[in-house]
Design a protein around this motif. Structure first.
Motif, PDB file in Angstrom:
ATOM      1  N   SER A  87      53.361  36.741  39.078  1.00  0.00           N
ATOM      2  CA  SER A  87      53.078  38.034  38.437  1.00  0.00           C
ATOM      3  C   SER A  87      51.626  38.427  38.668  1.00  0.00           C
ATOM      4  O   SER A  87      50.726  37.586  38.620  1.00  0.00           O
ATOM      5  N   LEU A  88      51.432  39.721  38.924  1.00  0.00           N
ATOM      6  CA  LEU A  88      50.098  40.278  39.120  1.00  0.00           C
ATOM      7  C   LEU A  88      49.974  41.531  38.266  1.00  0.00           C
ATOM      8  O   LEU A  88      50.823  42.422  38.330  1.00  0.00           O
ATOM      9  N   TRP A  89      48.922  41.583  37.445  1.00  0.00           N
ATOM     10  CA  TRP A  89      48.600  42.787  36.670  1.00  0.00           C
ATOM     11  C   TRP A  89      47.274  43.321  37.195  1.00  0.00           C
ATOM     12  O   TRP A  89      46.325  42.548  37.432  1.00  0.00           O
ATOM     13  N   THR A  90      47.177  44.631  37.399  1.00  0.00           N
ATOM     14  CA  THR A  90      45.901  45.231  37.808  1.00  0.00           C
ATOM     15  C   THR A  90      45.626  46.453  36.954  1.00  0.00           C
ATOM     16  O   THR A  90      46.549  47.136  36.494  1.00  0.00           O
ATOM     17  N   ASP A  91      44.337  46.737  36.763  1.00  0.00           N
ATOM     18  CA  ASP A  91      43.941  47.869  35.924  1.00  0.00           C
ATOM     19  C   ASP A  91      42.526  48.283  36.296  1.00  0.00           C
ATOM     20  O   ASP A  91      41.773  47.521  36.931  1.00  0.00           O
ATOM     21  N   ALA A  92      42.166  49.476  35.901  1.00  0.00           N
ATOM     22  CA  ALA A  92      40.820  49.992  36.127  1.00  0.00           C
ATOM     23  C   ALA A  92      40.411  50.849  34.948  1.00  0.00           C
ATOM     24  O   ALA A  92      41.263  51.422  34.253  1.00  0.00           O
ATOM     25  N   ALA A  93      39.120  50.932  34.723  1.00  0.00           N
ATOM     26  CA  ALA A  93      38.563  51.764  33.662  1.00  0.00           C
ATOM     27  C   ALA A  93      37.879  52.972  34.290  1.00  0.00           C
ATOM     28  O   ALA A  93      37.431  52.924  35.432  1.00  0.00           O
ATOM     29  N   GLY A  94      37.828  54.068  33.545  1.00  0.00           N
ATOM     30  CA  GLY A  94      37.234  55.287  34.067  1.00  0.00           C
ATOM     31  C   GLY A  94      35.789  55.121  34.485  1.00  0.00           C
ATOM     32  O   GLY A  94      35.302  55.824  35.368  1.00  0.00           O
ATOM     33  N   GLY A  95      35.084  54.171  33.887  1.00  0.00           N
ATOM     34  CA  GLY A  95      33.688  53.944  34.229  1.00  0.00           C
ATOM     35  C   GLY A  95      33.488  53.134  35.486  1.00  0.00           C
ATOM     36  O   GLY A  95      32.341  52.913  35.900  1.00  0.00           O
TER      37      GLY A  95
END
Length: 425
Positions: A239-247
């Protein structure tokens, strides 16, 4: 001619007009069958084929499928022709006075068949360890598509008709090629194909790059058969989870239930990418797609031969990666980078799932150590590693990424902040 054999229940609605040069007038005739070129004809004709397939399966117990008007049977290689499902169906259709089967299209059962330009190899379908069916595009069909594009390149012009024809042929070829890299690189071809009918486009640098990549992807030395498993993976997927923040924060989390490996990585969007993106109120969609690329590049050494579940909470990034294309130029380039990075891990299959933001564990590293620190990840048994990003050269030249060796997984001091701009170790 097949359409003409299907009687129409309302022949009064199938009237055709033609000009008679001898009488110098237009004449009208009733066409007792489906009209060729009528939009409803293929749909209605396919209903008959579907009925034949259903009749064969339920009445004759045969394993059969169809593609438009071609029937594909699966039988033992040593099945005699007189005792085959094909022969039984041929006799039944003749007795019912339905659509006859073309004798010239009949092929005896074999372990290797060429179906519509695709080589279907079932030699390993009964392998005890891992039964698979292998698909490969025929070399002749591949070469024809490449030659047509090379001819347009030499002429300096690509017509809409040629682009649409070649795009359709390539889409069929890509069904027998592992992964979605081929589909991801042909977007410039589809843009020409979608132009006004009868028009075209001068040959562009984007088309040149696409053709050069197709020579690499579809080259005889690089082309691997697509392997379709007939049984589930013996090992559960990673399993791979990825995410990013607006900053600009980026996070990726990887978990393997087989080895027990639990890793996470954090970093910030490289400066070169923020400089290259078009000015807009937010770049969160691009950052989310970049996080997916970085996740694959970071954990690529662990993906070979594995099934992977990739969880993403951003709809734009999700659909760009699933379809390997996007109407947004930047999202398309990121989708292209993703599938190029994935192609470097042999025999890896990925399944995308959209997850709610509140359930995305990679939100923690994407916010950086100043938010909650790494204590939540460390408490769950995750170890921090260096996050890998594509370079600006790879953004402009996808071949550079394909030539780049897999980066080793490098552990990071858990008390240290994430490496600036995702620099390489």
């Amino acid at each position: 001619s097949a359409y003409r054999r299907i009687p129409c229940s309302q022949p009064g609605h199938s009237v055709v007009g033609y000009y008679d040069p001898q009488a110098s007038e237009v004449r009208y005739r009733i066409l007792y069958g489906f009209a060729f070129g009528l939009l409803s004809s293929p749909l209605q004709f396919s209903r008959l084929v579907a009925a034949v397939v259903h009749l064969t399966r339920c009445g004759l117990g045969g394993a059969v499928a169809s593609y438009i008007d071609d029937l594909i049977f699966v039988e033992p290689v040593d099945t005699p022709r007189q005792g085959s499902t094909q022969q039984a169906l041929r006799s039944l259709l003749r007795q019912l006075n339905l659509l006859p089967l073309a004798a010239r299209k009949h092929r005896a059962p074999a372990a290797l068949q060429r179906v519509l330009g695709i080589d279907v190899n079932v030699c390993l379908a009964h392998a005890a360890s891992e039964p698979v069916v292998q698909l490969s595009p025929s070399p002749e069909r591949v070469q024809r598509s490449l030659d047509d594009l090379q001819e347009a390149r030499n002429a300096g012009f690509l017509s809409t008709h040629a682009a649409a024809t070649t795009a359709g042929r390539l889409q069929h070829i890509f069904t027998a090629v592992p992964g979605h890299l081929g589909r991801a690189v042909v977007q410039p071809l589809h843009r020409v194909a979608q132009g006004p009918e009868g028009s075209g486009s001068p040959w562009t640098a984007a088309l040149t790059e696409m053709l050069d990549l197709l020579f690499v992807i579809l080259g005889a030395s690089a082309l691997r058969p697509r392997r379709i498993r007939l049984t589930p993976h013996r090992r559960p997927p990673a399993s791979l989870w990825t995410d990013a923040a607006g900053g600009g924060g980026v996070g990726a989390v990887f978990a393997d239930p087989v080895s027990g490996t639990r890793l996470f990585a954090a970093g910030r969007v490289p400066e070169w990418l923020t400089r290259r993106l078009r000015p807009r109120e937010t770049h969160i969609n691009q950052f989310e797609a970049l996080a997916a690329v970085a996740g694959i590049m970071t954990f690529a050494p662990l993906l070979e031969g594995r099934a992977l579940m990739h969880f993403i909470d951003n709809a734009s990034a999700f659909y760009a990666l699933v379809h390997a294309s996007s109407g947004n130029e930047e999202m398309w380039r990121l989708a292209r980078l993703y599938h190029a990075a994935l192609s470097r891990s042999a025999d890896t299959t990925v399944h995308f799932e959209q997850v709610d933001s509140a359930d995305n564990i990679s939100d923690i590293p994407s916010r950086g150590p100043e938010h909650e620190g790494w204590s939540p990840m460390l408490a769950l048994g995750f170890r921090q590693v260096t996050l890998r990003f594509p370079t600006e050269e790879e953004w402009d030249n996808l071949q550079a990424l394909l030539d780049r060796p897999l980066d080793p997984i490098v552990a990071v001091d858990p008390v240290a902040p994430p490496a600036p701009h995702g620099s390489r170790a």
